[in-house]
Scaffold this motif. Structure first.
Motif, mmCIF file in Angstrom:
data_model
loop_
_atom_site.group_PDB
_atom_site.id
_atom_site.type_symbol
_atom_site.label_atom_id
_atom_site.label_comp_id
_atom_site.label_asym_id
_atom_site.label_seq_id
_atom_site.Cartn_x
_atom_site.Cartn_y
_atom_site.Cartn_z
ATOM 1 N N LEU A 3 0.735 -1.292 0.022
ATOM 2 C CA LEU A 3 -0.055 -0.096 -0.041
ATOM 3 C C LEU A 3 0.841 1.232 -0.064
ATOM 4 O O LEU A 3 0.614 2.168 -0.599
ATOM 5 C CB LEU A 3 -1.026 0.020 1.046
ATOM 6 C CG LEU A 3 -2.100 -1.093 0.847
ATOM 7 C CD1 LEU A 3 -2.962 -0.953 2.399
ATOM 8 C CD2 LEU A 3 -3.030 -0.658 0.120
ATOM 9 N N GLN B 113 2.324 1.868 -3.549
ATOM 10 C CA GLN B 113 1.077 2.390 -4.518
ATOM 11 C C GLN B 113 0.903 3.826 -4.043
ATOM 12 O O GLN B 113 0.885 4.691 -4.833
ATOM 13 C CB GLN B 113 -0.213 1.611 -4.046
ATOM 14 C CG GLN B 113 -0.273 0.042 -4.556
ATOM 15 C CD GLN B 113 -1.462 -0.520 -4.400
ATOM 16 O OE1 GLN B 113 -2.617 -0.038 -4.270
ATOM 17 N NE2 GLN B 113 -1.263 -1.932 -4.642
ATOM 18 N N LEU B 114 1.000 4.146 -2.828
ATOM 19 C CA LEU B 114 0.913 5.450 -2.458
ATOM 20 C C LEU B 114 1.931 6.398 -3.088
ATOM 21 O O LEU B 114 1.659 7.605 -3.571
ATOM 22 C CB LEU B 114 0.805 5.601 -0.802
ATOM 23 C CG LEU B 114 0.607 7.114 -0.441
ATOM 24 C CD1 LEU B 114 -0.787 7.731 -0.948
ATOM 25 C CD2 LEU B 114 0.557 7.157 1.032
ATOM 26 N N GLU C 10 -7.013 8.340 -6.503
ATOM 27 C CA GLU C 10 -6.419 7.019 -5.938
ATOM 28 C C GLU C 10 -5.700 7.252 -4.527
ATOM 29 O O GLU C 10 -5.559 6.262 -3.581
ATOM 30 C CB GLU C 10 -5.396 6.588 -6.989
ATOM 31 C CG GLU C 10 -4.648 5.165 -6.402
ATOM 32 C CD GLU C 10 -3.957 4.543 -7.571
ATOM 33 O OE1 GLU C 10 -3.212 3.527 -7.477
ATOM 34 O OE2 GLU C 10 -3.604 5.491 -8.843
ATOM 35 N N GLN C 11 -4.931 8.460 -4.316
ATOM 36 C CA GLN C 11 -4.185 8.708 -3.074
ATOM 37 C C GLN C 11 -5.208 8.936 -2.055
ATOM 38 O O GLN C 11 -4.891 8.434 -0.872
ATOM 39 C CB GLN C 11 -3.337 9.898 -3.373
ATOM 40 C CG GLN C 11 -2.569 10.388 -2.134
ATOM 41 C CD GLN C 11 -1.890 11.537 -2.268
ATOM 42 O OE1 GLN C 11 -1.652 12.226 -3.187
ATOM 43 N NE2 GLN C 11 -1.531 12.091 -1.062
ATOM 44 N N LYS D 227 -7.820 7.285 -1.741
ATOM 45 C CA LYS D 227 -8.634 6.066 -1.350
ATOM 46 C C LYS D 227 -7.334 5.288 -0.555
ATOM 47 O O LYS D 227 -7.751 4.546 0.033
ATOM 48 C CB LYS D 227 -8.907 5.279 -2.611
ATOM 49 C CG LYS D 227 -10.108 5.927 -3.170
ATOM 50 C CD LYS D 227 -10.473 5.099 -4.458
ATOM 51 C CE LYS D 227 -11.618 5.846 -5.535
ATOM 52 N NZ LYS D 227 -11.744 5.204 -6.484
ATOM 53 N N LEU D 228 -6.065 5.488 -0.929
ATOM 54 C CA LEU D 228 -5.119 4.541 -0.501
ATOM 55 C C LEU D 228 -4.837 4.875 1.160
ATOM 56 O O LEU D 228 -4.640 4.074 1.900
ATOM 57 C CB LEU D 228 -3.969 4.776 -1.337
ATOM 58 C CG LEU D 228 -3.907 3.972 -2.621
ATOM 59 C CD1 LEU D 228 -2.496 4.179 -3.551
ATOM 60 C CD2 LEU D 228 -4.027 2.318 -2.396
ATOM 61 N N ARG E 28 -7.066 3.459 3.697
ATOM 62 C CA ARG E 28 -6.884 1.871 3.670
ATOM 63 C C ARG E 28 -5.461 1.688 4.666
ATOM 64 O O ARG E 28 -5.488 0.785 5.568
ATOM 65 C CB ARG E 28 -6.448 1.377 2.536
ATOM 66 C CG ARG E 28 -7.892 1.344 1.738
ATOM 67 C CD ARG E 28 -7.757 0.777 0.358
ATOM 68 N NE ARG E 28 -7.031 -0.643 0.198
ATOM 69 C CZ ARG E 28 -6.709 -1.301 -0.629
ATOM 70 N NH1 ARG E 28 -6.752 -0.663 -1.980
ATOM 71 N NH2 ARG E 28 -6.079 -2.479 -0.588
#
Length: 503
Positions: free
Chosen positions: A129, A132-133, A461-462, A464-465, A468
């Motif tokens: 994660l 991805q961030l 997307e950031q 959302k990450l 999480r």
């Protein structure tokens, strides 16, 4: 013993499961046993009471032993009515979850499972994660940089476009039309240049006298420049023949139509009429009623056939006349009809002579500045008065006038005008080159817009990450505390520290 009891137990998180197996807290075959428990959990969650806390527990991605303990505690309140006199629950829900807890506690299966879950969160889920961030954040920076580059390049192309238009002397709203309109002003500009060339009489006389005194030249110098100075920007015919033409027939250049003929604008006549439709034009109707304009009825005039003009009438004499030197006397056609400054040949010679005069005056200004050159001063003692009477300042003024006239003829704008006059297709080429600049600018603006959209997607997307990651970090820290407390119970409440838990 008291000192040993106070010593903490430090366990590296990545080796937690190995630590539990080495100390026989868990069985090596714990995974197969946990698989059976997971099947029972999946069956048990199908029938759960309406409870907000239970919903939150079940909303997680993975339900472990400590969740099951909390569910049992909640069911003790919701299923209290099913408790019998022996303290047992007759509710199937309670029996299912109590069985799950019992299976977990056998051979400390729960401890091996939560240890494996903690290791996975720390070693795999969290870094993935985070990666991805970081990728989303790096992508935003890259897209922002490319957006700025696209905008800067588009602005640069537009600036180059308008700079080029300024060099051509147009605004750039309609390049083709504006370039063609410039040619209409060319004769007036050249006429003004011819009028200003009349002021070069003293310059030409000075150069003529100087060449005659120094070199003894008997030939005429600067012939074209002298002719324009005396007679102005006349026709090339007058320069070539020495006589004024009685008729001037300037060449006509037909402008190419920029209109595109489409299928809707083509007039097909009577194409498509039916055979029975009325037709006002006499002739043959073929196929679907196409009138080809051919009459099959013979007339009295057609009986004799075609009249070839040899029936005794006076023959017509045809005179073939070519342009240029073969034209009738007094008629200026083709290039002869152009002015001296419009004709490329005479204009090039005119410019060459101007540059020759410029070089002479430049050299004279330099020589006249060398006051200490006694030889030069004595050399011009016998020179004509027009040479001796020139001062350095006056010569510099004459040089400035020649340079101004030369600059007006050789400027970039004038070069383009001459090219447009010589070749109408030059307008098309220039228009296409300028249009490509604007097209590339528009493409870059479109790319810039795409960069903004992609950057917005990366930002979403950031967004959302990050929740999480925060949720995973919170769950991992909570799980860490539970595992530390559970292991601490097995070692008489000795403090336990799980090292390397970073998300």
């Amino acid at each position: 013993m008291e000192n040993i009891q106070s010593l903490p137990i430090d366990i590296q998180t990545s080796k937690l499961l190995d630590w539990l197996l080495d100390r026989r807290h868990c069985n090596l075959k714990w995974q197969s046993a946990v698989k059976v428990i997971r099947e029972k959990i999946n069956a048990a969650i199908q029938d759960m009471p309406e409870n907000e806390e239970i919903k939150q527990l079940l909303s997680g991605s993975y339900i472990h032993y400590f969740h099951c303990l909390r569910i049992v505690e909640i069911l003790k309140g919701t299923e209290a009515s099913s408790k019998n006199i022996f303290g047992r629950y007759s509710s199937q829900r309670m029996k299912d979850w109590q069985e799950i807890v019992s299976l977990y506690e056998a051979d400390n299966l729960y401890l091996a499972e939560v240890a494996s879950l903690l290791i996975r969160n720390v070693s795999y889920e969290g870094p993935a994660l985070r990666k991805q961030l970081a990728k989303a954040q790096q992508l935003q920076q890259e897209l922002s940089r490319r957006e700025v580059e696209c905008q800067s390049s588009a602005a640069d192309l537009r600036e180059r476009y308008y700079t080029a238009c300024k060099q051509y002397g147009i605004r750039g709203d309609n390049v083709s039309r504006e370039l063609q309109a410039l040619v209409t002003d060319l004769p007036a500009v050249l006429k003004k240049v011819g009028e200003d060339a009349a002021k070069l009489e003293k310059h030409i006389k000075l150069y003529t006298a100087f060449t005659d005194f120094v070199c003894g030249w008997s030939e005429a110098v600067l012939p074209v420049l002298t002719f324009v100075q005396q007679r102005g920007n006349t026709t090339f015919y007058e320069w070539r023949t020495g006589t004024v033409p009685t008729v001037v027939e300037r060449p006509f250049i037909e402008e190419e139509s920029t209109e595109i003929v489409t299928e809707d604008t083509i007039d097909w006549g009577n194409f498509g009429k039916s055979a029975g439709s009325p037709d006002t034009n006499p002739g043959i109707t073929v196929g679907d009623g196409i009138d080809w304009g051919i009459s099959v009825e013979s007339s009295a005039e057609d009986a004799g056939g075609i009249d070839w003009g040899d029936s005794g009438a006076t023959p017509i004499e045809i005179e073939v006349v070519d342009t240029g030197t073969d034209c009738p006397e007094g008629v200026a056609r083709g290039e002869d009809a152009l002015t001296i400054l419009e004709n490329s040949t005479s204009r090039s010679q005119f410019i060459d002579e101007l540059m020759e005069l410029e070089a002479f005056l430049t050299q004279r200004v330099t020589e006249m500045g060398e006051e200490a050159d006694v030889v030069a001063m004595s050399q011009f003692q016998l020179a004509p008065s027009i040479i001796q009477g020139q001062s350095r300042q006056h010569t510099r003024e004459m040089l400035s006038e020649v340079q101004d006239l030369l600059g007006r003829l050789t400027s970039l704008r004038m070069q383009h005008l001459f090219m447009i006059q010589a070749s109408p297709r030059y307008v098309e080429r220039v228009t296409e080159v300028l249009r490509q600049k604007m097209k590339q600018a528009d493409i870059l603006v479109l790319k810039s817009t795409m960069m903004v959209e992609k950057r917005q997607e990366a930002l979403e997307e950031q967004s959302k990450l990050e929740p999480r990651i925060d949720l995973l970090a919170g769950c991992t820290r909570e799980l860490q505390k539970m595992i530390e407390a559970d292991i601490s119970k097995k070692y008489h409440q000795r403090p336990v520290n799980l090292m390397g838990v970073n998300i």
